[in-house]
Each structure stands twice: as structure tokens, then as C-alpha cells.
Design an enzyme around this catalytic site. Structure first.
Site, PDB file in Angstrom:
ATOM      1  N   LEU A  96      30.981  47.245  37.935  1.00 49.55           N
ATOM      2  CA  LEU A  96      31.912  46.375  37.219  1.00 49.55           C
ATOM      3  C   LEU A  96      31.292  45.013  36.949  1.00 49.55           C
ATOM      4  O   LEU A  96      30.433  44.533  37.688  1.00 49.55           O
ATOM      5  CB  LEU A  96      33.195  46.194  38.036  1.00 49.55           C
ATOM      6  CG  LEU A  96      33.938  47.469  38.452  1.00 49.55           C
ATOM      7  CD1 LEU A  96      35.174  47.109  39.254  1.00 49.55           C
ATOM      8  CD2 LEU A  96      34.290  48.316  37.236  1.00 49.55           C
ATOM      9  N   ASP A  97      31.751  44.366  35.855  1.00 56.87           N
ATOM     10  CA  ASP A  97      31.316  43.003  35.563  1.00 56.87           C
ATOM     11  C   ASP A  97      32.368  42.014  36.059  1.00 56.87           C
ATOM     12  O   ASP A  97      33.312  42.379  36.761  1.00 56.87           O
ATOM     13  CB  ASP A  97      31.036  42.825  34.063  1.00 56.87           C
ATOM     14  CG  ASP A  97      32.275  43.069  33.199  1.00 56.87           C
ATOM     15  OD1 ASP A  97      33.404  43.063  33.750  1.00 56.87           O
ATOM     16  OD2 ASP A  97      32.126  43.250  31.978  1.00 56.87           O
ATOM     17  N   GLN A  98      32.208  40.744  35.690  1.00 55.44           N
ATOM     18  CA  GLN A  98      33.122  39.704  36.177  1.00 55.44           C
ATOM     19  C   GLN A  98      34.528  39.841  35.618  1.00 55.44           C
ATOM     20  O   GLN A  98      35.466  39.195  36.108  1.00 55.44           O
ATOM     21  CB  GLN A  98      32.567  38.306  35.855  1.00 55.44           C
ATOM     22  CG  GLN A  98      32.492  37.968  34.382  1.00 55.44           C
ATOM     23  CD  GLN A  98      31.158  38.345  33.766  1.00 55.44           C
ATOM     24  OE1 GLN A  98      30.550  39.345  34.147  1.00 55.44           O
ATOM     25  NE2 GLN A  98      30.692  37.521  32.832  1.00 55.44           N
ATOM     26  N   TYR A  99      34.700  40.680  34.589  1.00 55.18           N
ATOM     27  CA  TYR A  99      36.021  40.873  33.994  1.00 55.18           C
ATOM     28  C   TYR A  99      36.743  42.095  34.563  1.00 55.18           C
ATOM     29  O   TYR A  99      37.842  42.436  34.116  1.00 55.18           O
ATOM     30  CB  TYR A  99      35.904  41.005  32.477  1.00 55.18           C
ATOM     31  CG  TYR A  99      35.193  39.841  31.837  1.00 55.18           C
ATOM     32  CD1 TYR A  99      35.799  38.588  31.752  1.00 55.18           C
ATOM     33  CD2 TYR A  99      33.901  39.983  31.338  1.00 55.18           C
ATOM     34  CE1 TYR A  99      35.137  37.512  31.185  1.00 55.18           C
ATOM     35  CE2 TYR A  99      33.234  38.908  30.762  1.00 55.18           C
ATOM     36  CZ  TYR A  99      33.855  37.681  30.693  1.00 55.18           C
ATOM     37  OH  TYR A  99      33.192  36.617  30.132  1.00 55.18           O
ATOM     38  N   VAL A 101      35.774  45.266  34.361  1.00 52.00           N
ATOM     39  CA  VAL A 101      35.529  46.504  33.620  1.00 52.00           C
ATOM     40  C   VAL A 101      34.070  46.910  33.814  1.00 52.00           C
ATOM     41  O   VAL A 101      33.240  46.112  34.252  1.00 52.00           O
ATOM     42  CB  VAL A 101      35.847  46.344  32.114  1.00 52.00           C
ATOM     43  CG1 VAL A 101      37.318  46.028  31.906  1.00 52.00           C
ATOM     44  CG2 VAL A 101      34.973  45.263  31.489  1.00 52.00           C
TER      45      VAL A 101
END
Length: 217
Positions: A96-99, A101
Site C-alpha cells: 500500500l501507498d500513503q493513500y 491503496v
């Protein structure tokens, strides 16, 4: 630059010869868009559930061959192309990324994983490639993002051969989120056979024979 594909299981140490050492991508240091990172064979899921099934596809692989519906005319013979190979996976937190997703680079790893599973299903294993002294590399990867995946999501990666030539193999990929099969991604990939000097070369006859059997069965 060509990206070599590791066809070795995660519990085996890759040979020093032709295949690039795999590394697992990390959410703490996401890779840039379009970068295809090498991944471990088992880094995406511990127990992938895979099977062959019929699937009506709308995406066609661009080719000089004649394409009619889900069939392709090669060497005067009509070959069915509706059969996809399924691999069921689950999103891991480190993807996952910082958002919240899945990082875009992880999707390239999913596609690579699907190719690995499909090739191993017909007998083209890492051992078989390493015995030839050659390597297999991704030369092109085109991805169309339709919807994001999030942590804990389960999904199915559908991959099939689209076309083969003396040097290159063309794949099509589709990802659907489970259980409602929401479309997530469509992709096309081109792999190329490399010799010991990392130059494009013809596939060994034993490999092309296995691919032909897959196409014509």
C-alpha cells in the site's frame, strides 16, 4: 533496460548466472510509476490458487496475425485464445501507498507473478531456463488502471498467452476484485528470450514446443 524475470521459488537461492536476484517492494519506499521491479516468486501470496478456465475477453493483442473473435490464425491454423490462467492473490500491507491503496508498482509485480505461474503450469520452470544458460526478460509492459485495490482485498489475476514468435512472447492480463469481480486492471506484456550476453535470441526448441502445445490443445 530489459527486466529479467525470476522463475525461482522464494525458498530457493537464485543462481548467480542469468536470472536477476529478486527483491520485495516496500511501501516505505514506493517505486516510481511505470517501474517494473523484480519480485520474489512467493512474495505476493503464500498459497496461490490457480486454475485454467474459459473467459470471454474483449481486449485483443495487437498483432499482424488475423484475429477473429477469441481465435487467432497462425500458420494457417485457427487457435483458441479464450482460455485464461487464474491466480488468486491477496493484497499485503507493504504493497500500500500513503493513500491506503495498492502502489502502482505492485501491479507490475502482480502481472509478473501471473506470467510465472502460467509458464510453470506448462513446464517452463526456472530450472529449465537456467539449464539453457539463457534468461527471460520483460521488454514492454502497458497497464490500464480501472479501479484501486486496498489492504486485505482478495483478487484474481487472469493471464493468457496472446501470441508467440521466435524471440518474444506476448501476454494479456486482467485483474478482478473478489467476490464481485469488479474490474481493476488490464495489461499487456512482452517478454523476450536472452542469451548469456543478454542479447535477444531464439527460444530453445523444447520451450517453443511447450508453448505450441498450450496454444493448440
Amino acid at each position: 533496460m530489459l527486466q529479467t524475470i525470476s522463475l525461482l521459488p522464494a525458498y530457493n537461492k537464485p543462481p548467480v548466472a542469468t536470472l536477476l536476484h529478486p527483491h520485495r517492494s516496500s511501501s516505505s519506499s514506493p517505486l516510481p510509476c511505470g517501474h517494473v521491479s523484480p519480485v520474489t516468486h512467493g512474495g505476493l501470496i503464500m498459497n496461490p490458487q490457480k486454475r485454467l478456465r474459459s473467459f470471454s475477453a474483449n481486449m485483443k493483442c495487437s498483432s499482424t496475425n488475423s484475429i477473429i473473435d477469441d481465435t487467432i490464425i497462425r500458420n494457417g491454423q485457427r487457435i483458441m485464445m479464450s482460455e485464461y490462467f487464474d491466480v488468486q492473490l491477496k493484497v499485503r500491507d507493504y504493497e500500500l501507498d500513503q493513500y491506503g491503496v495498492v502502489n502502482n508498482a505492485a501491479y507490475a509485480s502482480y502481472c509478473q507473478h501471473g506470467c510465472i505461474e502460467l509458464m510453470e503450469s506448462i513446464g517452463v520452470s526456472g530450472d529449465r531456463i537456467s539449464r539453457t544458460g539463457d534468461a527471460l526478460a520483460i521488454s514492454e509492459l502497458s497497464i490500464k488502471f480501472l479501479s484501486p485495490l486496498r489492504g486485505g482485498d482478495k483478487f484474481v489475476m487472469k493471464v493468457r498467452y496472446c501470441r508467440i514468435s521466435a524471440v518474444r512472447t506476448y501476454f494479456e492480463h486482467k485483474i478482478f476484485k473478489l467476490p464481485n469481480r469488479e474490474p481493476i486492471l488490464e495489461a499487456k506484456a512482452t517478454t523476450i528470450w536472452l542469451n548469456k550476453k543478454y542479447r535477444p535470441t531464439r527460444m530453445p526448441l523444447e520451450i517453443t514446443s511447450l508453448l505450441d502445445k498450450f496454444f493448440t490443445r
